[in-house]
Enzyme design. Structure first.
Site, mmCIF file in Angstrom:
data_model
loop_
_atom_site.group_PDB
_atom_site.id
_atom_site.type_symbol
_atom_site.label_atom_id
_atom_site.label_comp_id
_atom_site.label_asym_id
_atom_site.label_seq_id
_atom_site.Cartn_x
_atom_site.Cartn_y
_atom_site.Cartn_z
ATOM 1 N N THR A 127 0.828 -1.207 0.000
ATOM 2 C CA THR A 127 0.000 0.000 0.000
ATOM 3 C C THR A 127 0.859 1.252 0.000
ATOM 4 O O THR A 127 1.998 1.236 0.493
ATOM 5 C CB THR A 127 -0.913 0.018 1.244
ATOM 6 O OG1 THR A 127 -1.575 1.283 1.348
ATOM 7 C CG2 THR A 127 -0.108 -0.185 2.523
ATOM 8 N N ASP A 128 0.304 2.350 -0.509
ATOM 9 C CA ASP A 128 1.017 3.623 -0.452
ATOM 10 C C ASP A 128 1.111 4.167 0.971
ATOM 11 O O ASP A 128 1.907 5.066 1.250
ATOM 12 C CB ASP A 128 0.360 4.659 -1.372
ATOM 13 C CG ASP A 128 -1.063 5.014 -0.985
ATOM 14 O OD1 ASP A 128 -1.650 4.315 -0.134
ATOM 15 O OD2 ASP A 128 -1.608 5.986 -1.547
ATOM 16 N N GLU A 129 0.338 3.610 1.890
ATOM 17 C CA GLU A 129 0.357 4.110 3.267
ATOM 18 C C GLU A 129 1.666 3.812 3.988
ATOM 19 O O GLU A 129 1.934 4.382 5.049
ATOM 20 C CB GLU A 129 -0.826 3.561 4.056
ATOM 21 C CG GLU A 129 -2.162 4.107 3.591
ATOM 22 C CD GLU A 129 -3.292 3.845 4.574
ATOM 23 O OE1 GLU A 129 -3.048 3.987 5.792
ATOM 24 O OE2 GLU A 129 -4.395 3.491 4.130
ATOM 25 N N TYR A 151 -2.010 -0.278 10.810
ATOM 26 C CA TYR A 151 -2.196 -1.023 9.559
ATOM 27 C C TYR A 151 -1.000 -0.794 8.641
ATOM 28 O O TYR A 151 -0.394 -1.757 8.135
ATOM 29 C CB TYR A 151 -3.485 -0.579 8.867
ATOM 30 C CG TYR A 151 -3.495 -0.874 7.382
ATOM 31 C CD1 TYR A 151 -3.554 -2.174 6.909
ATOM 32 C CD2 TYR A 151 -3.409 0.159 6.447
ATOM 33 C CE1 TYR A 151 -3.540 -2.451 5.549
ATOM 34 C CE2 TYR A 151 -3.395 -0.113 5.085
ATOM 35 C CZ TYR A 151 -3.457 -1.410 4.641
ATOM 36 O OH TYR A 151 -3.431 -1.666 3.291
ATOM 37 N N LYS A 155 2.027 -3.447 7.162
ATOM 38 C CA LYS A 155 2.360 -3.635 5.752
ATOM 39 C C LYS A 155 3.834 -3.293 5.484
ATOM 40 O O LYS A 155 4.498 -3.963 4.683
ATOM 41 C CB LYS A 155 1.450 -2.773 4.879
ATOM 42 C CG LYS A 155 -0.030 -3.126 4.963
ATOM 43 C CD LYS A 155 -0.326 -4.515 4.421
ATOM 44 C CE LYS A 155 -0.331 -4.546 2.906
ATOM 45 N NZ LYS A 155 -0.802 -5.852 2.380
#
Length: 318
Positions: A127-129, A151, A155
């Protein structure tokens, strides 16, 4: 090719199954999911993929990716595996982040170990997060991670624990994708586009955290599926690829777009702790592979409204 897909009953996973089934009619598929709240739009079922149940190309496996023996059975003779399986909700991670670590990090490592044993290509969906937020500019793939919620932290940890598998003695054929916010059909009820549509359909105000100024890059799930397919086949071992169509919209503006076309009203609620202000990622690496998103410019608004209309119509039939 025999392709295993973990998290196959979830939002992006199920859309990817549809995309690949049409794009590659000569492939066989092993669909793996443990059927949690994130499986299908209403959770806990294979509903998104029921049309494939009688198709000889598909085998359904209900299992947790942390169950190594189940993964050895499921991934046997597979040429590649795409790992979508994840606890994906930021709010749930704030309440109970342990299962995010178990699924997103340790589960990914379990699948990687099995992929190594079978010499399978392993595409891990991140994810870009993992980058955190950025007020100006865009993150390249080689930027240091700065996750700002549990979260995103799980990741980021997965990526760090997967990377050693590239090297001897493992020599895993690993590629990683990091996509922007996805929207489309089959999405969980907890995601923002789905929330907007459900509120409109049920005559409830759309909740906007804080002032709604947080900006996200919105990516149509079918564009993401096309990108993942391309990276699966042409991505370079050991590389990570950002995926975004660069459609930047604030949460408030997205809600206003829905109200303009479908009616409804907006209600401001206290902001979520750790709500990142802006995400933006550089996509030049995947652009060089020839990927071009379709839901951009004027077509982005059209596809977004079609997506909202899809959910609104479903709730109005209830």
């Amino acid at each position: 090719m025999r392709l295993a897909i973990t998290g196959a009953a979830g939002f992006i996973g199920s859309n990817f199954v549809y995309y690949m089934a049409e794009k590659h009619p000569d492939y066989d598929f092993i669909l793996i999911d443990k059927l949690t709240y994130a499986a299908s739009e209403r959770g806990y079922s294979w509903e998104n993929l029921q049309m494939f149940e009688e198709d000889y190309r598909f085998r359904f496996v209900t299992a947790d990716i942390n169950d190594k023996e189940a993964m050895y059975d499921a991934l046997y003779m597979c040429n590649a595996v795409v790992n979508f399986a994840a606890e994906s909700h930021v709010g749930r991670a704030m309440v109970n982040g342990e299962r995010h670590i178990l699924s997103n990090d340790l589960g990914a490592v379990t699948v990687a170990e099995v992929a190594c044993a079978y010499s399978s290509r392993f595409l891990h969906v991140s994810t870009d997060e993992v980058y955190g937020d950025i007020l100006e500019g865009s993150f390249r793939e080689d930027i240091q991670f700065n996750p700002r919620n549990r979260y995103a932290g799980s990741k980021a940890a997965a990526e760090m624990n997967l990377r050693p598998f590239i090297y001897p003695p493992h020599n895993l054929d690993l590629v990683i994708t990091r996509s922007a916010n996805n929207f489309g059909k089959f999405q969980s009820q907890e995601k923002f586009v789905h929330v907007i549509a459900e509120c409109i359909a049920k005559n409830r105000p759309i909740p906007i955290h804080g002032e709604g100024k947080e900006i996200r890059e919105w990516l149509w799930v079918e564009d993401n599926c096309a990108a993942i397919d391309l990276i699966l086949h042409e991505g370079k071992k050991g590389e990570a690829y950002n995926i975004s169509s660069h459609q930047e919209v604030s949460n408030l503006d997205l809600a206003k777009l829905a109200v303009k076309h479908f009616g409804g009203k907006i209600k401001f609620v206290p902001n979520r702790p750790g709500n990142d202000r802006r995400y933006s990622i550089d996509t030049r690496k995947i652009d060089r592979l020839g990927w071009k998103p379709r839901a951009t410019g004027k077509n982005f608004e059209k596809v977004m409204l079609e997506c909202m209309g899809y959910y609104i119509q479903k709730y109005q039939k209830v």
